[in-house]
Write an enzyme that holds these catalytic residues in place. Structure first.
Site, mmCIF file in Angstrom:
data_model
loop_
_atom_site.group_PDB
_atom_site.id
_atom_site.type_symbol
_atom_site.label_atom_id
_atom_site.label_comp_id
_atom_site.label_asym_id
_atom_site.label_seq_id
_atom_site.Cartn_x
_atom_site.Cartn_y
_atom_site.Cartn_z
ATOM 1 C CE LYS A 96 47.642 35.024 38.893
ATOM 2 N NZ LYS A 96 47.461 34.228 37.656
ATOM 3 N N GLY A 101 40.090 43.973 41.282
ATOM 4 C CA GLY A 101 40.781 45.035 42.036
ATOM 5 C C GLY A 101 40.077 45.314 43.353
ATOM 6 C CD GLU A 103 47.553 50.535 34.177
ATOM 7 O OE1 GLU A 103 48.722 50.406 34.553
ATOM 8 O OE2 GLU A 103 47.224 50.719 32.986
ATOM 9 C CB CYS A 151 43.604 49.108 30.646
ATOM 10 S SG CYS A 151 45.338 49.519 30.589
ATOM 11 C CD GLU A 187 38.000 47.568 30.703
ATOM 12 O OE1 GLU A 187 37.926 46.731 31.630
ATOM 13 O OE2 GLU A 187 39.021 48.248 30.491
#
Ligand code: NDP
Length: 498
Positions: free
Chosen positions: A186, A244, A262, A296, A394
């Site tokens: 996906k 996640g 990740e 990332c 982030e």
């Protein structure tokens, strides 16, 4: 070349895609229209699949796994298919780069470079298919022999993000295929095109039906259903730490599927006074601006030795001002558009927060108006303290925060002061400092006097809340296997019942 020239403007009408299950294209009933973030025009139309579509794809992947049409082949035969994929990708490089650029907003020249990396991923995956092996124990005595087999884990679900739609896909797919697994992919709803084109390529290369299936749609419906699915044996997820975490809960509440995660990063770049400051400034400018900082492993925290901090920031700001931000389809562009409106807002909000938190804006700090599309100038904040949101969160944009240190000890402590541990870099000409920092900073990928270098031979993944497991190379293939210990009696059994 003619073909390439045709590609250098957005399409007149959006390209339609179906979705791919059991070797066949299916048409959708409801559609998502993607507008190019660099131009604001409709470029693709993809299906909004249903959970029933997902169930059909998982069932196809399950059949393909159970009848061993792929895992039962010799590793060399799997390798041949993967090498054919690499060859076909070479012939479709410009087309793939074009659609990647249109949906994502990254510069076309960068997109082509990424397709080259993807080709290398398939070549490394082919080698891995032949080299994958277990172990043996010849040390259990004359009566017993031990073997450790590596077996494919089964049906893999693969959820990929929008920042590197094809690259992140190709850092996983060849290795999943090398292991003998089957999969349902996906992609992010906003960047599905190249994942769908790969289905065509894999089929042409001879991959059996049902081994690679693509379901398109939103993360909230299809992604969530995948993480809860009882018949998916492993889920590889790349994206935010928040999602996640929800995958971990969903796995625990369903079938304890194995997870590869990740996730986010807030990656330090440590610059010592004894480094080549010109090189380090170039590395820092690249590390925060590449892919508009939507990366990332972006180096988003500059940790610079106090004695050279002012000089270094001035050098860096001068370089950042010269970065060519522009239309992604322009061959000379170095930094393209911000991929989504939501991300654009997030980045601008963090820039505003940095200003109100009292950080000093050295360069950038504004949106760039090119008449269409969404662009942000590479931004440097100085005098940042570790408590500020811009130093902790982030941002996932071209926003670099500069902090200072006086000793190696302080540099390491500051670098580790984050919940993340994805990547780091250190710049110094002193080998003792380089190795001390490399050993003590907790990060899954490390660069010494370089930035974001490497190839698919090297494993990718994070420490701490940046994730679980590793992708790519032999480490990556092994993640998609389970280990089985086999004990073989040699000769007559010593009886338990005398
Ligand atoms: P998400 O984590 O929401 O998206 C990543 C992928 O997960 C996409 O394919 C998305 O699908 C899918 N997804 C979304 N919700 C779920 C769910 N509940 N279950 C399973 N899959 C889901 O990232 P965002 O796009 O919202 O970006 C937010 C932040 O995440 C960024 O600002 C950045 O900090 C971080 N991020 C990190 C990435 C990395 O490479 N480590 C990549 C992308 C984002 P869809 O897009 O179709 O909704």
């Amino acid at each position: 070349m003619d073909q390439l020239n045709n590609f250098l403007s957005p399409p007149a009408a959006p390209r339609d895609f179906g979705f791919f299950v059991d070797g066949k294209w299916q048409s959708g009933h409801d559609f998502f229209v993607r507008h190019s973030p660099g131009h604001g025009v409709a470029v693709t139309r993809t299906a909004k699949c249903s959970v029933d579509d997902l169930n059909a794809a998982v069932a196809a992947a399950r059949r393909a796994f159970e009848d061993r049409r792929w895992s039962g082949l010799p590793g060399g035969s799997r390798a041949s298919v993967l090498l054919r994929v690499a060859e076909i990708l070479r012939t479709r490089r410009d087309e793939l780069a074009y659609w990647e650029t249109l949906e994502n907003g990254k510069p076309i020249a960068q997109a082509r470079g990424e397709i080259d990396h993807c080709i290398a991923c398939f070549e490394v995956g082919a080698g891995a298919a032949r080299l994958l092996h277990g172990d043996s124990f010849n040390s259990l005595g004359d009566g017993l022999f031990g073997m450790v087999l590596r077996e494919p884990i089964g049906v893999v679900g693969l959820i990929t993000p929008w920042n590197f739609p094809f690259l992140i896909l190709c850092e996983r797919v060849p290795f999943i295929l090398a292991s003998g697994c089957t999969m349902v992919v996906k992609p992010s709803e906003v960047t599905s095109a190249t994942t769908l084109i790969l289905a065509e390529v894999l089929a042409e290369a001879g991959l059996p039906d049902g081994v690679y299936n693509v379901i398109t749609g939103s993360g909230r419906t299809i992604g969530q259903a995948m993480s809860e699915h009882p018949d998916i044996d492993m889920l590889s997820f790349t994206g935010s730490t928040a999602v996640g975490r929800s995958c971990v809960h969903a796995a625990a509440d369903s079938n304890f599927k194995k997870l590869g995660l990740e996730l986010g990063g807030k990656n330090p770049i440590i610059v010592f006074a004894d480094s080549d400051l010109e090189d380090a400034a170039d590395g820092a400018a690249f590390g925060i601006s590449f892919n508009t900082g939507q990366c990332c492993v972006s180096s988003s925290r500059l940790i610079v030795e106090r004695s050279v901090a002012r000089e270094f920031e001035a050098l860096l700001a001068e370089k950042m001002k010269r970065i060519r931000v522009g239309d992604p389809l322009d061959e000379t562009t170095q930094v393209g558009a911000i991929t989504t409106e939501a991300q654009n807002t997030t980045i601008l909000d963090y820039i505003a927060k940095g200003k109100t938190e009292g950080a000093e804006l050295v360069t950038g700090g504004t949106a760039i108006d090119l008449g269409r599309g969404q662009y942000i100038a590479p931004t440097l904040f100085s005098g940042v303290s570790r408590e500020m949101a811009i130093a902790r969160d982030e941002i996932f944009g071209p926003v670099l925060c500069s902090m200072t240190f006086d000793t190696v000890e302080q540099a390491v402590e500051l670098a580790n002061d984050t919940v993340y541990g994805l990547a780091a870099s250190v710049w110094t000409k002193n080998i003792d400092k380089a190795l001390t920092v490399t050993r003590r900073v907790r990060a899954g990928r490390f660069w010494v006097n370089t930035m974001m270098a490497g190839g698919p031979e090297m494993p990718l993944g994070g420490f701490k809340q940046s994730g679980w497991g590793r992708e790519a190379g032999m480490y990556g293939v092994e993640e998609y296997t389970q280990v089985k210990s086999v004990h073989v009696e040699i000769g007559k059994r010593t009886h338990w019942i005398s």
